[in-house]
Design a protein around this motif. Structure first.
Motif, PDB file in Angstrom:
ATOM      1  N   PHE A   1      36.116  34.210  37.320  1.00  0.00           N
ATOM      2  CA  PHE A   1      35.964  34.224  35.875  1.00  0.00           C
ATOM      3  C   PHE A   1      34.487  34.139  35.490  1.00  0.00           C
ATOM      4  O   PHE A   1      33.688  33.515  36.193  1.00  0.00           O
ATOM      5  N   ASP A   2      34.154  34.741  34.348  1.00  0.00           N
ATOM      6  CA  ASP A   2      32.797  34.598  33.834  1.00  0.00           C
ATOM      7  C   ASP A   2      32.669  33.248  33.131  1.00  0.00           C
ATOM      8  O   ASP A   2      33.620  32.447  33.099  1.00  0.00           O
ATOM      9  N   THR A   3      31.515  32.971  32.565  1.00  0.00           N
ATOM     10  CA  THR A   3      31.282  31.665  31.957  1.00  0.00           C
ATOM     11  C   THR A   3      32.088  31.446  30.685  1.00  0.00           C
ATOM     12  O   THR A   3      32.186  30.328  30.192  1.00  0.00           O
ATOM     13  N   GLU A   4      32.695  32.528  30.152  1.00  0.00           N
ATOM     14  CA  GLU A   4      33.568  32.406  28.991  1.00  0.00           C
ATOM     15  C   GLU A   4      35.033  32.312  29.387  1.00  0.00           C
ATOM     16  O   GLU A   4      35.918  32.305  28.534  1.00  0.00           O
ATOM     17  N   GLY A   5      35.290  32.246  30.689  1.00  0.00           N
ATOM     18  CA  GLY A   5      36.657  32.104  31.170  1.00  0.00           C
ATOM     19  C   GLY A   5      37.434  33.399  31.254  1.00  0.00           C
ATOM     20  O   GLY A   5      38.659  33.372  31.403  1.00  0.00           O
ATOM     21  N   LYS A   6      36.740  34.532  31.200  1.00  0.00           N
ATOM     22  CA  LYS A   6      37.418  35.825  31.267  1.00  0.00           C
ATOM     23  C   LYS A   6      37.400  36.368  32.694  1.00  0.00           C
ATOM     24  O   LYS A   6      36.384  36.316  33.381  1.00  0.00           O
ATOM     25  N   SER A   7      38.532  36.904  33.112  1.00  0.00           N
ATOM     26  CA  SER A   7      38.648  37.444  34.460  1.00  0.00           C
ATOM     27  C   SER A   7      37.731  38.653  34.617  1.00  0.00           C
ATOM     28  O   SER A   7      37.686  39.532  33.746  1.00  0.00           O
ATOM     29  N   ILE A   8      37.022  38.721  35.724  1.00  0.00           N
ATOM     30  CA  ILE A   8      36.067  39.803  35.960  1.00  0.00           C
ATOM     31  C   ILE A   8      36.702  40.951  36.732  1.00  0.00           C
ATOM     32  O   ILE A   8      36.564  42.119  36.362  1.00  0.00           O
ATOM     33  N   PHE A   9      37.424  40.630  37.790  1.00  0.00           N
ATOM     34  CA  PHE A   9      37.958  41.640  38.704  1.00  0.00           C
ATOM     35  C   PHE A   9      39.476  41.801  38.588  1.00  0.00           C
ATOM     36  O   PHE A   9      40.054  42.596  39.327  1.00  0.00           O
ATOM     37  N   GLY A  10      40.114  41.046  37.685  1.00  0.00           N
ATOM     38  CA  GLY A  10      41.563  40.954  37.736  1.00  0.00           C
ATOM     39  C   GLY A  10      41.967  40.030  38.879  1.00  0.00           C
ATOM     40  O   GLY A  10      41.126  39.446  39.563  1.00  0.00           O
ATOM     41  N   ALA A  11      43.269  39.903  39.096  1.00  0.00           N
ATOM     42  CA  ALA A  11      43.761  38.913  40.055  1.00  0.00           C
ATOM     43  C   ALA A  11      44.447  39.565  41.248  1.00  0.00           C
ATOM     44  O   ALA A  11      45.216  40.519  41.104  1.00  0.00           O
ATOM     45  N   ILE A  12      44.149  39.031  42.428  1.00  0.00           N
ATOM     46  CA  ILE A  12      45.012  39.251  43.592  1.00  0.00           C
ATOM     47  C   ILE A  12      46.128  38.226  43.460  1.00  0.00           C
ATOM     48  O   ILE A  12      45.874  37.019  43.440  1.00  0.00           O
ATOM     49  N   ASP A  13      47.354  38.672  43.317  1.00  0.00           N
ATOM     50  CA  ASP A  13      48.483  37.779  43.035  1.00  0.00           C
ATOM     51  C   ASP A  13      49.659  38.240  43.889  1.00  0.00           C
ATOM     52  O   ASP A  13      50.307  39.228  43.577  1.00  0.00           O
ATOM     53  N   GLN A  14      49.920  37.510  44.975  1.00  0.00           N
ATOM     54  CA  GLN A  14      50.845  38.004  45.993  1.00  0.00           C
ATOM     55  C   GLN A  14      51.810  36.938  46.473  1.00  0.00           C
ATOM     56  O   GLN A  14      51.402  35.811  46.740  1.00  0.00           O
ATOM     57  N   ALA A  15      53.076  37.322  46.615  1.00  0.00           N
ATOM     58  CA  ALA A  15      54.068  36.472  47.268  1.00  0.00           C
ATOM     59  C   ALA A  15      54.091  36.808  48.757  1.00  0.00           C
ATOM     60  O   ALA A  15      53.806  37.923  49.165  1.00  0.00           O
ATOM     61  N   VAL A  16      54.419  35.810  49.550  1.00  0.00           N
ATOM     62  CA  VAL A  16      54.601  36.006  50.989  1.00  0.00           C
ATOM     63  C   VAL A  16      56.079  36.242  51.238  1.00  0.00           C
ATOM     64  O   VAL A  16      56.928  35.439  50.827  1.00  0.00           O
ATOM     65  N   GLU A  17      56.394  37.340  51.909  1.00  0.00           N
ATOM     66  CA  GLU A  17      57.787  37.715  52.140  1.00  0.00           C
ATOM     67  C   GLU A  17      58.045  38.019  53.602  1.00  0.00           C
ATOM     68  O   GLU A  17      57.132  38.424  54.344  1.00  0.00           O
TER      69      GLU A  17
END
Length: 328
Positions: A307-323
């Motif tokens: 996140f930047d200093t304003e709390g905004k995501s810069i690159f988006g999120a890697i968001d993964q479940a383990v299956e």
């Protein structure tokens, strides 16, 4: 600029993403894929930047709502993926926990391995593994992408060849690593497919936080919605990215689209938490004599973001479940 690849075809479809990650517009008429853009960076950069500015000003024709889940890794496959270990305090800790001395050369010459780059995992697709007993671990990192890099380049020269940055989950199978390293021939099975953030950004997007060849912001990891770590990526980075590029290019040229990772982001100040489970387990061993934190299990979820200093995501999120993986 912020660029991404829609999950279409083997190499994705290039799009530009607005600075706030809410809107996107196709760039496939300028370059069909991110690899094509990197192959012709100097000739297509100006047109990409012009459309990016139009997008941020709300003037881009054909703009649409950006959905991170529609993306593959920015480069769904790459000609070259090499991962360093730039945070030497992390290496020192791991070796200390097993009573192994660390050669002094580790502070002067980067560690690096070449990983599999033909089948990256989309940033919000599951991590599929056949066996929990392999010791499934996240490794939250930063990576850069280069254009063509000549062999024998110096670190100062290498800085100009860094075109994009993104985040990485360099998945590791910790219980397979000792057996492979004991053979004296490096990783292979212990390093399955990695994942990268939905968005790659040009260094100027980071403003004052990109300096000295490092990203000076915390890298935030969650496991099952619980904060796991937020070490600062610019602190305690022994080897900056230009140094890693020069190291990789010492005996060979690097083709455009080469990805080089930082290794697990780690701080001497352990209050910021960790970027991989192995580090936390090593700290437990040093403090209590044994590790109590388990590796990832099926059903666990990992999220990596910056996140930047304003709390905004810069690159988006890697968001993964383990299956659990099944070949059927």
């Amino acid at each position: 600029m912020k660029l991404a690849s829609l999950n279409r075809g083997r190499d994705g479809e290039l799009i530009l993403v607005s600075r706030d990650l809410t809107q996107a517009v196709s760039a496939s008429d300028l370059a069909p894929t991110l690899q094509a853009a990197l192959d012709n960076w100097e000739s297509c950069k100006a047109a990409l930047e012009a459309r990016y500015q139009e997008l941020n000003q709300g003037q881009a024709q054909g703009a649409f709502a950006f959905n991170q889940a529609d993306c593959h890794s920015p480069l769904p496959r790459a000609y070259h993926w090499a991962d360093g270990s730039a945070y030497v305090n992390h290496v020192e800790l791991v070796r200390k926990a097993r009573n192994a001395e660390m050669p002094s050369s580790f502070w002067e010459d980067p560690l690096m391995y070449q990983g599999g780059s033909d089948a990256f995992i989309p940033p919000q697709a599951p991590i599929q593994m056949a066996d929990e007993a392999w010791g499934i671990d996240l490794e939250a990192e930063i990576a850069i992408i280069t254009d063509d890099v000549p062999m024998g380049i110096t670190a100062s020269q290498a800085a100009d060849h860094i075109k994009l940055l993104m985040l990485v989950n360099d998945v590791s199978l910790r219980n397979l690593i000792p057996g492979e390293l004991a053979k004296g021939f490096g990783f292979y099975q212990a390093k399955p497919s990695s994942s990268f953030s939905p968005v790659a950004v040009t260094p100027d997007e980071l403003g004052e936080h990109w300096k000295e060849g490092k990203v000076h912001l915390p890298l935030v990891s969650h496991i099952n919605d619980q904060l796991f770590g937020r070490p600062d990526a610019g602190t305690d980075m022994t080897f900056n990215f230009p140094t890693l590029v020069a190291h990789a290019a010492k005996t060979r040229p690097l083709g455009s689209g080469t990805i080089i990772g930082s290794g697990t982001v780690s701080n001497y100040d352990r209050s910021a938490g960790s970027s991989c489970l192995a580090e936390k387990r090593m700290l437990e061993i040093l403090e209590k004599g044994e590790a109590s934190t388990p590796f990832l299990k099926f059903g666990d979820r990992v999220r990596i973001e910056m996140f930047d200093t304003e709390g905004k995501s810069i690159f988006g999120a890697i968001d993964q479940a383990v299956e659990a993986y099944s070949a059927d």
